[in-house]
Design a protein around this motif. Structure first.
Motif, PDB file in Angstrom:
ATOM      1  N   ILE A  88       4.868   5.146  -6.001  1.00  0.00           N
ATOM      2  CA  ILE A  88       5.031   4.893  -7.394  1.00  0.00           C
ATOM      3  C   ILE A  88       3.659   5.716  -8.153  1.00  0.00           C
ATOM      4  O   ILE A  88       3.749   5.573  -9.400  1.00  0.00           O
ATOM      5  CB  ILE A  88       5.194   3.749  -7.876  1.00  0.00           C
ATOM      6  CG1 ILE A  88       3.935   2.892  -7.486  1.00  0.00           C
ATOM      7  CG2 ILE A  88       6.463   2.967  -7.260  1.00  0.00           C
ATOM      8  CD1 ILE A  88       4.022   1.287  -8.144  1.00  0.00           C
ATOM      9  N   ARG A  89       3.141   6.514  -7.075  1.00  0.00           N
ATOM     10  CA  ARG A  89       1.930   7.100  -7.671  1.00  0.00           C
ATOM     11  C   ARG A  89       0.910   6.140  -8.493  1.00  0.00           C
ATOM     12  O   ARG A  89       0.298   6.435  -9.718  1.00  0.00           O
ATOM     13  CB  ARG A  89       2.217   8.346  -8.783  1.00  0.00           C
ATOM     14  CG  ARG A  89       2.950   9.426  -7.750  1.00  0.00           C
ATOM     15  CD  ARG A  89       3.719  10.229  -8.830  1.00  0.00           C
ATOM     16  NE  ARG A  89       4.924  11.125  -8.212  1.00  0.00           N
ATOM     17  CZ  ARG A  89       4.466  12.499  -7.884  1.00  0.00           C
ATOM     18  NH1 ARG A  89       3.474  13.061  -8.663  1.00  0.00           N
ATOM     19  NH2 ARG A  89       5.490  12.911  -7.247  1.00  0.00           N
ATOM     20  N   SER A  90       0.540   4.974  -7.884  1.00  0.00           N
ATOM     21  CA  SER A  90      -0.427   3.960  -8.614  1.00  0.00           C
ATOM     22  C   SER A  90      -1.708   4.664  -8.265  1.00  0.00           C
ATOM     23  O   SER A  90      -1.828   5.502  -7.716  1.00  0.00           O
ATOM     24  CB  SER A  90      -0.268   2.693  -7.906  1.00  0.00           C
ATOM     25  OG  SER A  90      -1.435   1.903  -7.972  1.00  0.00           O
ATOM     26  N   ASP A  91      -2.690   4.381  -9.118  1.00  0.00           N
ATOM     27  CA  ASP A  91      -4.304   4.800  -8.905  1.00  0.00           C
ATOM     28  C   ASP A  91      -4.788   3.635  -7.928  1.00  0.00           C
ATOM     29  O   ASP A  91      -5.919   4.130  -7.602  1.00  0.00           O
ATOM     30  CB  ASP A  91      -4.860   4.739 -10.174  1.00  0.00           C
ATOM     31  CG  ASP A  91      -4.936   3.332 -10.843  1.00  0.00           C
ATOM     32  OD1 ASP A  91      -4.272   2.429 -10.472  1.00  0.00           O
ATOM     33  OD2 ASP A  91      -5.786   3.303 -11.883  1.00  0.00           O
ATOM     34  N   GLN A 133       0.429   8.473   2.653  1.00  0.00           N
ATOM     35  CA  GLN A 133      -0.123  10.047   2.406  1.00  0.00           C
ATOM     36  C   GLN A 133       0.317  10.855   3.586  1.00  0.00           C
ATOM     37  O   GLN A 133       0.109  12.004   3.186  1.00  0.00           O
ATOM     38  CB  GLN A 133      -1.498   9.481   2.118  1.00  0.00           C
ATOM     39  CG  GLN A 133      -2.095   9.243   0.759  1.00  0.00           C
ATOM     40  CD  GLN A 133      -3.634   8.848   0.712  1.00  0.00           C
ATOM     41  OE1 GLN A 133      -4.267   9.020   1.954  1.00  0.00           O
ATOM     42  NE2 GLN A 133      -3.881   8.908  -0.577  1.00  0.00           N
ATOM     43  N   ARG A 134       0.678  10.409   4.638  1.00  0.00           N
ATOM     44  CA  ARG A 134       0.912  11.161   5.990  1.00  0.00           C
ATOM     45  C   ARG A 134       2.310  11.426   5.787  1.00  0.00           C
ATOM     46  O   ARG A 134       2.787  12.275   6.583  1.00  0.00           O
ATOM     47  CB  ARG A 134       0.668  10.616   7.154  1.00  0.00           C
ATOM     48  CG  ARG A 134      -0.938  10.369   7.581  1.00  0.00           C
ATOM     49  CD  ARG A 134      -1.298  12.037   7.985  1.00  0.00           C
ATOM     50  NE  ARG A 134      -2.612  12.200   7.849  1.00  0.00           N
ATOM     51  CZ  ARG A 134      -3.113  13.301   7.892  1.00  0.00           C
ATOM     52  NH1 ARG A 134      -2.532  14.205   7.960  1.00  0.00           N
ATOM     53  NH2 ARG A 134      -4.654  13.381   7.576  1.00  0.00           N
ATOM     54  N   ALA A 135       3.280  10.887   4.826  1.00  0.00           N
ATOM     55  CA  ALA A 135       4.641  11.142   4.792  1.00  0.00           C
ATOM     56  C   ALA A 135       5.292  12.479   5.148  1.00  0.00           C
ATOM     57  O   ALA A 135       5.939  13.185   5.830  1.00  0.00           O
ATOM     58  CB  ALA A 135       5.307  10.565   3.664  1.00  0.00           C
ATOM     59  N   ARG A 136       4.342  13.568   4.211  1.00  0.00           N
ATOM     60  CA  ARG A 136       4.666  15.051   4.362  1.00  0.00           C
ATOM     61  C   ARG A 136       4.719  15.486   5.861  1.00  0.00           C
ATOM     62  O   ARG A 136       5.301  16.253   6.234  1.00  0.00           O
ATOM     63  CB  ARG A 136       3.637  15.619   3.403  1.00  0.00           C
ATOM     64  CG  ARG A 136       4.365  16.906   2.750  1.00  0.00           C
ATOM     65  CD  ARG A 136       3.561  17.234   1.545  1.00  0.00           C
ATOM     66  NE  ARG A 136       2.183  17.280   1.850  1.00  0.00           N
ATOM     67  CZ  ARG A 136       1.260  17.656   0.716  1.00  0.00           C
ATOM     68  NH1 ARG A 136       1.421  18.228  -0.105  1.00  0.00           N
ATOM     69  NH2 ARG A 136      -0.101  17.335   1.452  1.00  0.00           N
ATOM     70  N   ASP A 137       3.534  15.016   6.642  1.00  0.00           N
ATOM     71  CA  ASP A 137       3.515  15.354   7.844  1.00  0.00           C
ATOM     72  C   ASP A 137       4.338  15.023   8.598  1.00  0.00           C
ATOM     73  O   ASP A 137       4.794  15.464   9.512  1.00  0.00           O
ATOM     74  CB  ASP A 137       1.873  14.870   8.182  1.00  0.00           C
ATOM     75  CG  ASP A 137       0.816  15.763   7.706  1.00  0.00           C
ATOM     76  OD1 ASP A 137       0.759  17.095   7.504  1.00  0.00           O
ATOM     77  OD2 ASP A 137      -0.110  15.113   7.484  1.00  0.00           O
ATOM     78  N   VAL A 138       4.789  13.736   8.505  1.00  0.00           N
ATOM     79  CA  VAL A 138       5.952  13.322   9.191  1.00  0.00           C
ATOM     80  C   VAL A 138       7.240  14.320   9.132  1.00  0.00           C
ATOM     81  O   VAL A 138       7.982  14.303  10.068  1.00  0.00           O
ATOM     82  CB  VAL A 138       6.445  11.686   8.804  1.00  0.00           C
ATOM     83  CG1 VAL A 138       7.898  11.176   9.444  1.00  0.00           C
ATOM     84  CG2 VAL A 138       5.144  10.898   9.104  1.00  0.00           C
ATOM     85  N   LEU A 139       7.533  14.610   7.727  1.00  0.00           N
ATOM     86  CA  LEU A 139       8.691  15.501   7.481  1.00  0.00           C
ATOM     87  C   LEU A 139       8.467  16.784   8.469  1.00  0.00           C
ATOM     88  O   LEU A 139       9.282  17.319   8.930  1.00  0.00           O
ATOM     89  CB  LEU A 139       8.855  15.772   6.102  1.00  0.00           C
ATOM     90  CG  LEU A 139       9.228  14.458   5.309  1.00  0.00           C
ATOM     91  CD1 LEU A 139       9.333  14.946   3.732  1.00  0.00           C
ATOM     92  CD2 LEU A 139      10.546  14.264   5.687  1.00  0.00           C
ATOM     93  N   GLY A 199       0.797  -1.190  -0.160  1.00  0.00           N
ATOM     94  CA  GLY A 199       0.164   0.039   0.007  1.00  0.00           C
ATOM     95  C   GLY A 199       0.932   1.266   0.054  1.00  0.00           C
ATOM     96  O   GLY A 199       0.731   2.140  -0.590  1.00  0.00           O
ATOM     97  N   ALA A 200       1.988   1.393   0.966  1.00  0.00           N
ATOM     98  CA  ALA A 200       2.832   2.332   0.966  1.00  0.00           C
ATOM     99  C   ALA A 200       3.441   2.425  -0.352  1.00  0.00           C
ATOM    100  O   ALA A 200       3.614   3.652  -0.696  1.00  0.00           O
ATOM    101  CB  ALA A 200       3.640   2.336   2.053  1.00  0.00           C
ATOM    102  N   LEU A 201       4.003   1.536  -1.023  1.00  0.00           N
ATOM    103  CA  LEU A 201       4.658   1.723  -2.325  1.00  0.00           C
ATOM    104  C   LEU A 201       3.914   2.240  -3.163  1.00  0.00           C
ATOM    105  O   LEU A 201       4.474   2.991  -4.180  1.00  0.00           O
ATOM    106  CB  LEU A 201       5.462  -0.032  -2.598  1.00  0.00           C
ATOM    107  CG  LEU A 201       6.667  -0.363  -1.869  1.00  0.00           C
ATOM    108  CD1 LEU A 201       6.944  -1.552  -2.370  1.00  0.00           C
ATOM    109  CD2 LEU A 201       7.511   0.682  -2.359  1.00  0.00           C
ATOM    110  N   SER A 202       2.635   1.806  -3.398  1.00  0.00           N
ATOM    111  CA  SER A 202       1.741   2.105  -4.388  1.00  0.00           C
ATOM    112  C   SER A 202       1.596   3.705  -4.302  1.00  0.00           C
ATOM    113  O   SER A 202       1.353   4.175  -5.396  1.00  0.00           O
ATOM    114  CB  SER A 202       0.300   1.456  -4.226  1.00  0.00           C
ATOM    115  OG  SER A 202      -0.457   2.100  -3.374  1.00  0.00           O
ATOM    116  N   VAL A 203       1.696   4.160  -3.067  1.00  0.00           N
ATOM    117  CA  VAL A 203       1.665   5.628  -3.095  1.00  0.00           C
ATOM    118  C   VAL A 203       3.063   6.568  -3.719  1.00  0.00           C
ATOM    119  O   VAL A 203       2.854   7.139  -4.423  1.00  0.00           O
ATOM    120  CB  VAL A 203       1.404   6.156  -1.638  1.00  0.00           C
ATOM    121  CG1 VAL A 203       1.406   7.817  -1.559  1.00  0.00           C
ATOM    122  CG2 VAL A 203       0.079   5.796  -1.266  1.00  0.00           C
TER     123      VAL A 203
END
Lengths: 345, 103
Positions: free
Chosen positions: A46-49, A238-244, A40-44
Motif C-alpha cells: 500500500i506504499r506506506s512510509d 521489496q524483492r517481489a519484482r526479483d521473484v517475478l 510489513g509486506a502489506l505496508s509495501v
C-alpha cells in the motif's frame, strides 16, 4: 512449565487428525510474529512510509543473534557432551550436503549460470536464525518440548554450506580467487561472531551468571522478534519484482527445496536420537535459507552472481513459506517419523 | 585563512565493500575518510535492511590520488556491485592534511 503449556492448549499432539493440522495452522498463523511479517509486506503493497531505520535493523539482528547464542550456551553448559555430539555431527553434514543437492538442481532444472546456482546453493546450505526462532516459538506455543542445546546446531550450520557451495563454484569456474577472503569474511562476519561468541559467553557464564541479563535477552526476545519480522516483511515485499524476474523455477525451487531438505532434516534428526521437537528444529534449519551470513560471503566470493535471485528465493519465497506452512509440516513429519519403530528406537 | 583547491572523492556503495574500500584508501596513502550510512535506489534496486545497506564514503585528496582510486574501482567493482563514485572540486584549509603519504 511444559505441562502448563500443554494444559493451556487443548490440542492433541500425538495424533495427526485433519482437525489437529488446522488447529496447528491457526496457532501458527495467528502468532504476532507471522502477522507482523504480513503487516510489513502489506505496508509495501500500500506504499506506506513505514520503514525501520537501518541502524535499528542492524541492532535487532545483532540482538537476535547474540540472544540465541547466549541461550544456547547456557543450555550447552548443562548438557552432557555425549548427547550433543551425534546431533552436532548430523547438523554439519546436513549443511555441507544441501549445496551438493541444490547446486545441480538449480543449474540443470533452472538453467541458471554457475555463479547464480552456487549462490543459491550457499544461501540454502546456510541457515536462517529467524526461521529457527520462529520454529522454537511455534513449538513452545503448542507445548512440544525440545532439546535446549539446539542453538548450538544453528551456529554449526552457518558456515559449512557456504564453503561447499563456494568450492563448487570455484571448481566449475576453474578459478581460485576469493574463497579465502569469503571464508574469512564469514568467520569474522557478525552472524558467526555473535552466535559463536554468545554461545561461549553463555557456556562460561552458566545459568547463574546469565541470570541478571535474562530480562533483556530472554524475556524481551519474543517481542524483539516481532519487530524484526516486521522489517523482514518489508524487505521480502521489496524483492517481489526479483521473484517475478526469477520466473516459475525460482518459485518452485523456493517451495520444493525446503520441503525436501526439511524432510531429510527431520529424518536425520530422528535417526540421531532427537525428540520430535528437536527433529522439527533440525528440519527447519535444513529447510531454511540464510539472508545474513550467506549474502555477505557470496558478494565477496562470487561478485558476478545476481544477489537479487538468491535473496528473492531465500527471503521472499522460502522464508514466508517456512514461517507459514513449513514449520507445522516439519513438525508433523517429525512426529510421524518418530512412530516408525526402526528409526526411533 | 587561505584555501587551496583539492579533490573530494565520494563513493556510495554496498556496505559489504566498506572494509575493502578503506583498504584501497590506505594503500593509496590516504589516512582520513568519513563513512556514513546511506540508502536509496539505483540500477540494482532498493537497498535497505535485509536487502543490503549502502555506505557513503568521502575523502579529500589530490586529483591524482582520486583518479587512481577511480581506476581501482573501475577495475574491481563497477561491473558487479551496486556502486557509484564521483569527484568534485573543493577548497580546503590546511592542505598538508590531505596529501597522500607515498609508500
Amino acid at each position: 512449565m511444559l505441562a502448563r503449556a500443554r494444559r493451556r492448549h487443548p490440542i492433541t499432539f500425538r495424533s495427526v487428525h485433519a482437525l489437529d493440522i488446522f488447529d496447528l495452522a491457526r496457532v501458527n498463523l495467528t502468532s504476532p510474529a507471522v502477522l507482523a511479517f504480513v503487516l510489513g509486506a502489506l505496508s509495501v503493497a500500500i506504499r506506506s512510509d513505514l520503514r525501520l531505520p537501518e541502524a535499528v535493523y542492524q541492532f535487532l539482528s545483532i540482538y537476535l543473534l547474540f540472544a540465541v547464542g547466549l541461550k544456547g550456551g547456557v543450555a550447552l553448559s548443562a548438557a552432557s557432551p555425549g548427547e550433543v555430539l551425534g546431533p552436532a555431527f548430523a547438523a554439519i553434514m546436513l549443511s555441507a550436503a544441501i549445496p551438493l543437492a541444490a547446486y545441480p538442481t538449480v543449474r540443470l532444472l533452472g538453467r541458471l549460470r554457475i555463479q547464480d546456482a552456487a549462490s543459491i546453493a550457499a544461501h540454502y546450505g546456510s541457515v536462517s536464525v529467524v526461521t529457527y526462532t520462529a520454529a522454537a516459538a511455534y513449538l513452545a506455543r503448542i507445548g512440544e518440548p525440545v532439546e535446549a542445546f539446539l542453538p548450538a546446531l544453528l551456529a554449526l550450520m552457518e558456515m559449512p554450506g557456504i564453503i561447499v557451495a563456494l568450492v563448487i563454484a570455484q571448481w566449475r569456474l576453474g578459478t581460485s580467487s576469493g574463497l579465502g577472503e569469503a571464508v574469512r569474511e564469514t568467520m569474522t562476519g557478525r552472524s558467526v561472531v555473535l552466535l559463536g561468541g554468545g554461545l561461549i559467553i553463555g557456556l562460561l557464564a552458566g545459568t547463574d551468571g546469565v541470570g541478571p541479563v535474562r530480562p533483556l535477552f530472554v524475556d524481551l526476545f519474543a517481542g524483539v522478534l516481532v519487530l524484526f519480522l516486521l522489517d523482514l516483511g518489508i524487505s521480502a515485499a521489496q524483492r517481489a519484482r526479483d521473484v517475478l524476474r526469477g520466473g516459475r523455477f525460482l518459485v518452485a525451487f523456493g517451495i520444493t527445496a525446503p520441503l525436501v531438505f526439511g524432510t531429510v532434516g527431520a529424518f536425520t534428526g530422528t535417526l540421531v536420537g532427537l525428540s520430535p521437537g528437536g527433529a522439527t528444529v533440525l528440519a527447519t534449519l535444513s529447510a531454511s535459507a540464510s539472508y545474513i551470513a550467506a549474502p555477505a560471503a557470496v558478494r565477496i566470493a562470487l561478485p558476478e552472481a545476481n544477489p537479487g535471485l538468491s535473496l528473492a528465493a531465500a527471503l521472499a519465497i522460502t522464508f514466508p513459506f517456512n514461517l507459514v506452512v513449513g514449520i507445522p509440516v516439519y513438525h508433523q513429519v517429525a512426529q510421524w517419523l518418530h512412530r516408525l519403530p526402526f528409526l526411533a528406537g | 585563512m587561505a584555501t587551496v583547491p583539492m579533490t573530494l572523492l565520494t563513493i556510495v556503495a554496498e556496505e559489504v565493500l566498506e572494509q575493502r574500500l578503506v583498504r584501497a584508501l590506505h594503500d593509496a596513502g590516504i589516512a582520513g575518510y568519513t563513512v556514513t550510512p546511506a540508502r536509496g535506489e539505483g540500477a540494482r534496486g532498493l537497498r535497505h535492511g535485509a536487502n543490503g545497506a549502502n555506505i557513503r564514503l568521502e575523502t579529500i585528496t589530490t586529483t591524482e590520488a582520486a583518479d587512481g582510486l577511480l581506476d581501482h574501482l573501475r577495475a574491481h567493482y563497477f561491473a558487479n556491485y551496486a556502486i557509484v563514485a564521483w569527484l568534485s572540486d573543493v577548497r580546503v584549509a590546511r592542505e598538508e592534511k590531505y596529501q597522500p603519504e607515498h609508500r
